[in-house]
Design an enzyme around this catalytic site. Structure first.
Site, PDB file in Angstrom:
ATOM      1  N   THR A  62       6.898  10.126  -3.454  1.00  0.00           N
ATOM      2  CA  THR A  62       6.327  10.572  -1.884  1.00  0.00           C
ATOM      3  C   THR A  62       6.877   9.445  -1.056  1.00  0.00           C
ATOM      4  O   THR A  62       6.946  10.198  -0.448  1.00  0.00           O
ATOM      5  CB  THR A  62       4.956   9.834  -2.362  1.00  0.00           C
ATOM      6  OG1 THR A  62       4.269  11.020  -2.835  1.00  0.00           O
ATOM      7  CG2 THR A  62       4.572  10.841  -0.623  1.00  0.00           C
ATOM      8  N   GLY A 110      -5.719   9.233   3.954  1.00  0.00           N
ATOM      9  CA  GLY A 110      -5.767   9.795   5.781  1.00  0.00           C
ATOM     10  C   GLY A 110      -7.318  10.574   6.050  1.00  0.00           C
ATOM     11  O   GLY A 110      -7.544  11.375   4.609  1.00  0.00           O
ATOM     12  N   TYR A 170       5.331  -0.484  -4.509  1.00  0.00           N
ATOM     13  CA  TYR A 170       5.234   0.066  -3.484  1.00  0.00           C
ATOM     14  C   TYR A 170       5.976  -0.772  -2.186  1.00  0.00           C
ATOM     15  O   TYR A 170       6.258  -0.052  -1.144  1.00  0.00           O
ATOM     16  CB  TYR A 170       3.791  -0.039  -2.749  1.00  0.00           C
ATOM     17  CG  TYR A 170       3.386  -0.372  -1.293  1.00  0.00           C
ATOM     18  CD1 TYR A 170       3.108   1.170  -1.048  1.00  0.00           C
ATOM     19  CD2 TYR A 170       3.477  -0.904  -0.593  1.00  0.00           C
ATOM     20  CE1 TYR A 170       3.379   1.256   0.732  1.00  0.00           C
ATOM     21  CE2 TYR A 170       3.541  -1.053   0.916  1.00  0.00           C
ATOM     22  CZ  TYR A 170       3.201   0.056   1.449  1.00  0.00           C
ATOM     23  OH  TYR A 170       2.601   0.135   2.846  1.00  0.00           O
ATOM     24  N   GLY A 202      -4.680   8.646   9.456  1.00  0.00           N
ATOM     25  CA  GLY A 202      -4.762   7.329   8.650  1.00  0.00           C
ATOM     26  C   GLY A 202      -5.100   6.139   9.161  1.00  0.00           C
ATOM     27  O   GLY A 202      -4.751   6.696  10.740  1.00  0.00           O
ATOM     28  N   ILE A 235      -4.179   3.551  10.766  1.00  0.00           N
ATOM     29  CA  ILE A 235      -2.690   3.061  11.546  1.00  0.00           C
ATOM     30  C   ILE A 235      -2.517   3.916  12.758  1.00  0.00           C
ATOM     31  O   ILE A 235      -2.249   3.689  13.926  1.00  0.00           O
ATOM     32  CB  ILE A 235      -1.792   1.937  11.146  1.00  0.00           C
ATOM     33  CG1 ILE A 235      -1.884   0.786  10.529  1.00  0.00           C
ATOM     34  CG2 ILE A 235      -1.156   1.461  12.448  1.00  0.00           C
ATOM     35  CD1 ILE A 235      -1.256   0.101   9.812  1.00  0.00           C
TER      36      ILE A 235
END
Ligand code: UDP
Length: 326
Positions: A95, A36, A151, A10, A12
């Site tokens: 996830t 990613g 999130y 991904g 970062i």
């Protein structure tokens, strides 16, 4: 040092890979390539100290084995990006929570104590409007939390898991709350503002400022972020703590748009797009968001080197080179 990076393909994560390979460490990445991309790490695929596994952290059969090999683990794997979160609110919860818990369980069972850094997010501060957001503040969860907050809720669950494993099993875990991070390889596909503005501006398209553009964010260059993450992960006195990682100095989204136009020398114009058109009815944006960095600064003397203008110029130059080469 042996470093495992979940989500290492991904944005970062892949900069953490660069950073640790540069230091001479051995790096293993596991990534399911959902957000990613192999392009982010392709330059390392033949590196003798680098290994990549395409798999899902929730089901990866070799997790226990690789966790036992690692001295340091960065847990970056997550479903991210506002557009993704709004589109797949269930996956975000499932996830993000299952992946983190499985990882912590593997660390607990592996027989020794690798350093673990769990990536959380400034999203957990929710709609708080304080001048500076501090790690020990009470957090607000809105009633009947709209999907945007899934999130944040998933990351809060990860934080609670991490701190509980630290307390109950004495695992050396630190939680980092990452504030707006920008730099090469970030994609605008999932909503992130800087790569979107750069792309729109270079294409001569309108820059889509959502809302009135007065909302502001403090942006950190990812190449500074990864140094801070490495420093925090190495500190014994950061164990069991939550640490904001970012920088101060907010920029309004409206002024960001004008800065990008100015620095690209583009003829693009700014268009104000109402939130309900940008994200749908239920969306709540945050008027400003800036970290309190007292805790971070007590752990590391490193201070970011990239100004926002330097990052923008670098992104613009890279985009021009890529465009020119194609
Ligand atoms: N934003 C915008 N235009 C875009 C994408 C995002 O005006 O094309 C705004 C967005 O509404 C938010 C800010 O830019 O106020 C930062 O958005 P991003 O998704 O990058 O980060 P976050 O919302 O997580 O801070």
């Amino acid at each position: 040092m042996h470093v495992l990076i979940t989500g290492g393909a991904g944005f970062i994560g892949s900069h953490l890979v660069d950073h640790h390979l540069r230091k001479g460490d051995r790096v293993h990445v596991v990534d399911n390539l959902s957000t990613g991309s192999l392009d982010n790490i392709s330059q390392h695929l033949t590196h003798p100290e680098f290994r990549f596994t395409e798999d899902d952290i929730v089901t990866w059969p070799d997790l226990n084995e690789v966790v036992s090999w690692a001295d340091r683990i960065y847990h970056m794997a997550a479903v991210v990006g506002v557009f993704r979160v709004l589109e797949r609110p269930i996956d975000v919860m499932a996830t993000n929570i299952a992946g983190c818990e499985r990882l912590l369980r593997a660390v607990h069972r592996c027989g020794w104590k690798p350093e673990v850094l769990i990536a959380s997010s400034s999203e957990v501060y929710g709609p708080r409007t304080d001048e500076r957001l501090r790690e020990d503040m009470d957090l607000i969860i809105q009633p009947e939390a709209p999907p945007r907050w899934n999130y944040a809720i998933s990351k809060l669950a990860d934080e609670a898991f991490a701190l509980s494993y630290a307390r109950v099993h004495d695992i050396p875990v630190t939680v980092v709350r990452l504030f707006n991070t920008v730099g090469p390889r970030q994609t605008g596909r999932y909503g992130m503002v800087v790569p979107r503005f750069v792309r729109q501006s270079l294409a001569g398209d309108v820059l889509t400022v959502f809302g009135d553009g007065k909302q502001s964010r403090a942006f950190t260059d990812v190449r500074d972020t990864v140094v801070m993450l490495d420093e925090v992960a190495a500190k014994a006195n950061a164990r069991g703590l939550i640490v904001n990682v970012g920088r101060e100095g907010e920029t309004s989204i409206e002024s960001l748009a004008h800065r990008v136009i100015e620095r690209t020398g583009s003829d693009s114009e700014v268009e104000y797009v109402p939130y309900e058109i940008a994200y749908g009815q239920e969306y709540v944006d945050i008027p400003h968001r800036c970290p309190d960095l007292t805790r971070l600064h007590s752990l590391t003397e490193f201070r970011p080197k990239w100004t926002l203008d330097a990052t923008l110029d670098d992104l613009i130059a890279r985009a021009r080179r890529t465009h020119g080469a194609s």
